[in-house]
Design a protein around this motif. Structure first.
Motif, PDB file in Angstrom:
ATOM      1  N   THR A   1      43.574  55.936  39.936  1.00 36.05           N
ATOM      2  CA  THR A   1      43.104  54.827  39.281  1.00 36.05           C
ATOM      3  C   THR A   1      43.557  53.522  40.038  1.00 36.05           C
ATOM      4  N   SER A   2      43.040  52.823  40.418  1.00 39.64           N
ATOM      5  CA  SER A   2      43.372  51.551  41.079  1.00 39.64           C
ATOM      6  C   SER A   2      43.299  50.092  40.096  1.00 39.64           C
ATOM      7  N   TYR A   3      44.242  49.346  40.227  1.00 42.15           N
ATOM      8  CA  TYR A   3      44.430  48.169  39.371  1.00 42.15           C
ATOM      9  C   TYR A   3      44.045  47.014  40.177  1.00 42.15           C
ATOM     10  N   GLY A   4      43.140  46.955  41.266  1.00 42.52           N
ATOM     11  CA  GLY A   4      42.793  46.174  41.886  1.00 42.52           C
ATOM     12  C   GLY A   4      42.040  46.642  43.173  1.00 42.52           C
ATOM     13  N   PRO A   5      41.545  45.899  44.093  1.00 41.42           N
ATOM     14  CA  PRO A   5      40.538  46.254  45.332  1.00 41.42           C
ATOM     15  C   PRO A   5      41.513  47.029  46.263  1.00 41.42           C
ATOM     16  N   LEU A   6      40.774  47.674  47.139  1.00 38.69           N
ATOM     17  CA  LEU A   6      41.202  48.161  48.456  1.00 38.69           C
ATOM     18  C   LEU A   6      40.429  47.653  49.485  1.00 38.69           C
ATOM     19  N   ALA A   7      41.223  47.375  50.486  1.00 42.67           N
ATOM     20  CA  ALA A   7      40.862  46.887  51.898  1.00 42.67           C
ATOM     21  C   ALA A   7      40.660  48.032  52.741  1.00 42.67           C
ATOM     22  N   MET A   8      39.340  48.201  53.149  1.00 39.64           N
ATOM     23  CA  MET A   8      38.997  49.406  54.226  1.00 39.64           C
ATOM     24  C   MET A   8      39.107  48.832  55.530  1.00 39.64           C
ATOM     25  N   TYR A   9      39.682  49.543  56.305  1.00 42.54           N
ATOM     26  CA  TYR A   9      39.964  49.153  57.744  1.00 42.54           C
ATOM     27  C   TYR A   9      38.752  49.917  58.527  1.00 42.54           C
ATOM     28  N   GLY A  10      38.321  49.175  59.471  1.00 41.84           N
ATOM     29  CA  GLY A  10      37.269  49.813  60.476  1.00 41.84           C
ATOM     30  C   GLY A  10      38.100  50.479  61.537  1.00 41.84           C
ATOM     31  N   SER A  11      37.218  51.049  62.549  1.00 42.09           N
ATOM     32  CA  SER A  11      37.829  51.769  63.736  1.00 42.09           C
ATOM     33  C   SER A  11      38.489  50.676  64.599  1.00 42.09           C
ATOM     34  N   ASP A  12      38.315  49.460  64.485  1.00 45.94           N
ATOM     35  CA  ASP A  12      38.881  48.424  65.328  1.00 45.94           C
ATOM     36  C   ASP A  12      40.337  47.962  64.655  1.00 45.94           C
ATOM     37  N   GLY A  13      40.649  48.518  63.434  1.00 46.40           N
ATOM     38  CA  GLY A  13      41.750  48.013  62.573  1.00 46.40           C
ATOM     39  C   GLY A  13      41.770  46.854  61.843  1.00 46.40           C
ATOM     40  N   LYS A  14      40.507  46.275  61.882  1.00 49.27           N
ATOM     41  CA  LYS A  14      40.403  44.971  61.205  1.00 49.27           C
ATOM     42  C   LYS A  14      39.776  45.476  59.917  1.00 49.27           C
ATOM     43  N   ILE A  15      39.663  44.590  58.848  1.00 54.70           N
ATOM     44  CA  ILE A  15      38.996  44.880  57.550  1.00 54.70           C
ATOM     45  C   ILE A  15      37.722  44.937  57.657  1.00 54.70           C
ATOM     46  N   ALA A  16      37.040  46.061  57.378  1.00 57.17           N
ATOM     47  CA  ALA A  16      35.356  46.412  57.384  1.00 57.17           C
ATOM     48  C   ALA A  16      34.967  45.913  55.995  1.00 57.17           C
ATOM     49  N   GLY A  17      35.546  46.368  55.084  1.00 59.83           N
ATOM     50  CA  GLY A  17      34.701  46.211  53.651  1.00 59.83           C
ATOM     51  C   GLY A  17      36.042  46.245  52.608  1.00 59.83           C
ATOM     52  N   ILE A  18      35.587  45.905  51.318  1.00 59.76           N
ATOM     53  CA  ILE A  18      36.431  46.043  50.413  1.00 59.76           C
ATOM     54  C   ILE A  18      35.668  46.953  49.481  1.00 59.76           C
ATOM     55  N   THR A  19      36.603  47.714  48.556  1.00 65.62           N
ATOM     56  CA  THR A  19      36.010  48.611  47.278  1.00 65.62           C
ATOM     57  C   THR A  19      36.884  48.301  46.027  1.00 65.62           C
ATOM     58  N   ASP A  20      36.212  47.864  45.275  1.00 66.57           N
ATOM     59  CA  ASP A  20      36.790  47.458  43.874  1.00 66.57           C
ATOM     60  C   ASP A  20      35.803  47.885  42.709  1.00 66.57           C
ATOM     61  N   ALA A  21      36.248  47.478  41.566  1.00 58.80           N
ATOM     62  CA  ALA A  21      35.526  48.015  40.362  1.00 58.80           C
ATOM     63  C   ALA A  21      33.921  47.748  40.341  1.00 58.80           C
ATOM     64  N   GLU A  22      33.532  46.627  40.966  1.00 56.81           N
ATOM     65  CA  GLU A  22      32.202  46.199  41.030  1.00 56.81           C
ATOM     66  C   GLU A  22      31.479  46.897  42.060  1.00 56.81           C
ATOM     67  N   VAL A  23      32.020  47.455  42.921  1.00 56.18           N
ATOM     68  CA  VAL A  23      31.522  48.193  44.165  1.00 56.18           C
ATOM     69  C   VAL A  23      31.235  49.604  43.518  1.00 56.18           C
ATOM     70  N   TRP A  24      32.053  50.170  42.702  1.00 52.35           N
ATOM     71  CA  TRP A  24      32.017  51.406  42.356  1.00 52.35           C
ATOM     72  C   TRP A  24      30.813  51.557  40.907  1.00 52.35           C
ATOM     73  N   HIS A  25      31.219  50.515  40.405  1.00 55.24           N
ATOM     74  CA  HIS A  25      30.012  50.321  39.207  1.00 55.24           C
ATOM     75  C   HIS A  25      28.634  50.201  39.925  1.00 55.24           C
ATOM     76  N   ARG A  26      28.318  49.356  40.930  1.00 53.38           N
ATOM     77  CA  ARG A  26      26.912  49.385  41.477  1.00 53.38           C
ATOM     78  C   ARG A  26      26.573  50.687  42.234  1.00 53.38           C
ATOM     79  N   MET A  27      27.703  51.224  42.916  1.00 50.85           N
ATOM     80  CA  MET A  27      27.154  52.487  43.346  1.00 50.85           C
ATOM     81  C   MET A  27      26.740  53.725  42.496  1.00 50.85           C
ATOM     82  N   PHE A  28      27.640  53.543  41.338  1.00 49.88           N
ATOM     83  CA  PHE A  28      26.913  54.698  40.475  1.00 49.88           C
ATOM     84  C   PHE A  28      25.874  54.369  39.557  1.00 49.88           C
ATOM     85  N   SER A  29      25.640  52.825  39.300  1.00 48.74           N
ATOM     86  CA  SER A  29      24.467  52.452  38.700  1.00 48.74           C
ATOM     87  C   SER A  29      23.280  52.811  39.177  1.00 48.74           C
TER      88      SER A  29
END
Length: 136
Positions: A105-133
């Motif tokens: 359970t996450s109470y907010g987003p996760l910042a996902m890092y790319g191979s270069d160490g920079k933020i490559a994307g955000i995973t949050d409640a809305e992303v999960w909702h869209r993915m499963f919808s």
């Protein structure tokens, strides 16, 4: 019968949900996704010898290991262990030496890092909702 994801359900029969592939050797069942509060709960399954992508918690989180073993910056969590993650916790390498299933359970987003160490994307409640919808 396969149960479709209903984000507003108060009771969810997790056994009836289908596993959705979410990465190399990783599958998830979405139990809850609340874009209003940012909270999301998933059951995750990781194949043996896999790794979670590097990430940073932009909100606190907690998890409970149902089966297997997680090796991460906080130590080792095995079946029956509950752990919490503070906001700001970073995980450059989280490994699963054996097949592992856990509730997260996450109470907010996760910042996902790319191979270069920079933020490559955000995973949050809305992303999960869209993915499963989309998977219906």
């Amino acid at each position: 019968r396969t149960m479709s994801f209903q984000p507003d359900e108060l009771i969810v029969n997790v056994d009836e949900l289908s596993w959705l592939p979410v990465g190399d050797g990783a599958w998830a069942k979405l139990l809850r996704s609340c874009p209003e509060t940012g909270t999301w709960t998933v059951m995750l399954k990781q194949a043996a010898s896999t790794f979670a992508p590097p990430h940073k918690h932009l909100g606190p989180a907690d998890f409970y290991v149902l089966k297997g073993r997680i090796e991460y910056r906080g130590g080792v969590a095995e079946a029956g262990y509950f752990a919490r993650e503070p906001m700001g916790a970073e995980h450059p390498k989280t490994s699963f030496p054996e097949e592992t299933t856990y509730l997260f359970t996450s109470y907010g987003p996760l910042a996902m890092y790319g191979s270069d160490g920079k933020i490559a994307g955000i995973t949050d409640a809305e992303v999960w909702h869209r993915m499963f919808s989309k998977s219906k």
